[in-house]
Design a protein around this motif. Sequence first.
Motif, short mmCIF file in Angstrom:
data_model
loop_
_atom_site.label_atom_id
_atom_site.label_comp_id
_atom_site.label_asym_id
_atom_site.label_seq_id
_atom_site.Cartn_x
_atom_site.Cartn_y
_atom_site.Cartn_z
N SER A 1 -14.44 9.10 -6.15
CA SER A 1 -13.34 10.13 -6.77
C SER A 1 -13.42 9.89 -8.27
N THR B 1 -12.43 11.45 -10.69
CA THR B 1 -11.35 11.99 -11.50
C THR B 1 -9.96 10.95 -11.31
N LEU B 2 -10.21 9.97 -10.64
CA LEU B 2 -9.46 8.78 -10.29
C LEU B 2 -9.26 7.88 -11.58
N LYS B 3 -8.31 7.11 -11.96
CA LYS B 3 -8.62 6.11 -13.11
C LYS B 3 -9.17 4.98 -12.56
N ARG C 1 -13.11 4.04 -4.10
CA ARG C 1 -12.58 5.77 -4.71
C ARG C 1 -12.44 5.50 -6.11
N HIS C 2 -12.12 4.67 -6.73
CA HIS C 2 -11.92 4.39 -7.90
C HIS C 2 -13.06 3.97 -8.77
N HIS D 1 -5.65 2.51 -13.55
CA HIS D 1 -5.06 2.45 -12.31
C HIS D 1 -4.60 1.16 -12.21
N ASP E 1 3.41 -4.11 -7.16
CA ASP E 1 2.48 -3.55 -6.27
C ASP E 1 0.98 -4.46 -6.32
N ASP F 1 -7.93 -0.36 -4.53
CA ASP F 1 -8.67 0.93 -4.51
C ASP F 1 -7.98 1.83 -3.41
N ARG F 2 -7.34 1.18 -2.26
CA ARG F 2 -6.39 2.12 -1.56
C ARG F 2 -5.13 2.41 -2.04
N VAL F 3 -4.84 1.61 -3.11
CA VAL F 3 -3.35 2.33 -3.36
C VAL F 3 -3.33 3.51 -4.26
N ASP F 4 -2.46 4.35 -4.06
CA ASP F 4 -2.80 5.74 -4.92
C ASP F 4 -1.70 5.58 -6.11
#
Length: 418
Positions: A77, A79-81, A122-123, A191, A340, A415-418
Motif C-alpha cells: 500500500s 500511500t501508507l507512511k 503493507r507499509h 508510521h 503502541d 505493519d499490522r497497526v493502523d
Amino acid sequence: MVSGGGLDLRGLRERIETLSTFGRPSGGAFADGVSRTAYSDADVAGRAYMMAQMRAAGLRPRIDPAGNIFARRAGTSPTLKPILFGSHIDSVPNGGNFDGDLGSLSALAALEALAAAGIGARHPLEMVVWAHEESFAFGRGLACSRIVAGDVSPRDMDEMWNGVRRGDAIRKIGGDPDRILEARRPKGSLHCYLELHIEQGGTLERAGIPVGVVEGIVAIDRYEAIVTGVANHAGTTPIAERHDAMLAAAHLTVAVRDAATRAPGRQVATVGHIEVTPNSANVIPGLVHLSVELRDLEPRTLVTMMDDIRARARDIASTTGTTIEFRELARAAPAVATPDVQAAIERAAASLDLRSTRLPSGAGHDAQMMALLGPMGMIFVPSVGGVSHSPKELTYWEDCARGADVLLRTLLEMDRVD
C-alpha cells in the motif's frame, strides 16, 4: 544458520566482524575494538561496505544531503507512511564493535529475511544508517538525524572542527551541504521508527533478561559549578585560615552523588570534568570549575536533584569559606517511547518465547530525534558487564541474534497497526 524468525545469523555475525575491520587498530583483532569516527577515512570505507552489502541484497541505497544512507523496500500500500528503522556505524575513538553496528546490520538482515520468505509489508520499509551519531566530531551528537528532524540551519555548515568545515565533512561522506535543508522530513511523516541497540549498561545482564523494551530516552541537564576560594601558599597558610576551592569542590562532588542516591529510582548524577586553578602542588586552589550532569526520564526528578545540590552547596560554601555558583549549560528533554510501539516489541519478544522488561535509556540515540517526527520504539539487548564505548564492549552473538529476530517480528507487528 537461520534463526526462528528467518534471519541469516551467520551472515549477520560475518558482517559485524567485517565492518569491524574499518577502523581496527593496525595489526589488531576484533577484540581490539574500532576507531571509526564520523567523517574519518575509516568511516568512509565502512559506509562504502554498508552500501555494497545493501546493493548485494537487491536494495538501492541513496545518500541524503546530510550524509545519511537510506534504502527502501516498497509496501503493498504505497500511500501508507514508511516504517523507518536502523542505527549508525560511526564510533567513538577506541570504541567497540556493537554500538550502532548491530542495529544497522540487523536492519539489513531483516529486509533480506522478508524478501527471502516472500513476505510483503503493507507499509514501505525503509532502513537507515545514520551519519555522525557520536559526539566526537564538531562537538555534536545525533548530528545528522537531528538534521532530518528539522534542527538545522545553512549556517551550521560553516562550523569548524580540527580545521575542517562541517559542510566539507558532509560532502566527504557523499552528502550535499548546499541542499542541506532538503534532508528535513516533516512531522507525522513516519508510521514509526524502530532501533535495535546494545543496552550500554548492565541492567539486562544482571536480571538475566534477553530483551529490553525502552520506555524512553532520558532528559539531561548539564551545569557548570564555579567554586571560588583564595589561592595561597600551601606551606604557610594554616588549615583553619584556608579558603580551599578544591576542598569545597570535593565535598560538592559527594553532594552530587548523594542527590542521586537519596531517593529510589534510576536517576544518575555525575561530575565528569574538573579544572583547578592554579593547579600547582604548592598552592591552595583558588578556583575550580566542575561539570554537573543529571539524567532521568522524568524532568521533575532533575529539578529535585538540582535543588538538593544547590542547598548542599550553600552549606559547603559556608563551611569552607568559599562561594559556589552554578551556570546552566544545556537542557535536553526526554524522548518517550510510544506505548503502541513498546507493546509491539513485547509481543514480538513473546512470540519468540523471550522474556522482556521495560527500562529507560540513559544514553542518547538517534531514536530521540525521530520521536520528533512520529511514533518511536527501541529494542535493547544485553551488554556484557555493562561496558560500552570501549574495545571491551561485548554482546554475545546469541543475544545479537535474539535482538535481530525481535526487530524483524516488531516490523511485522507494526505493519499490522493502523
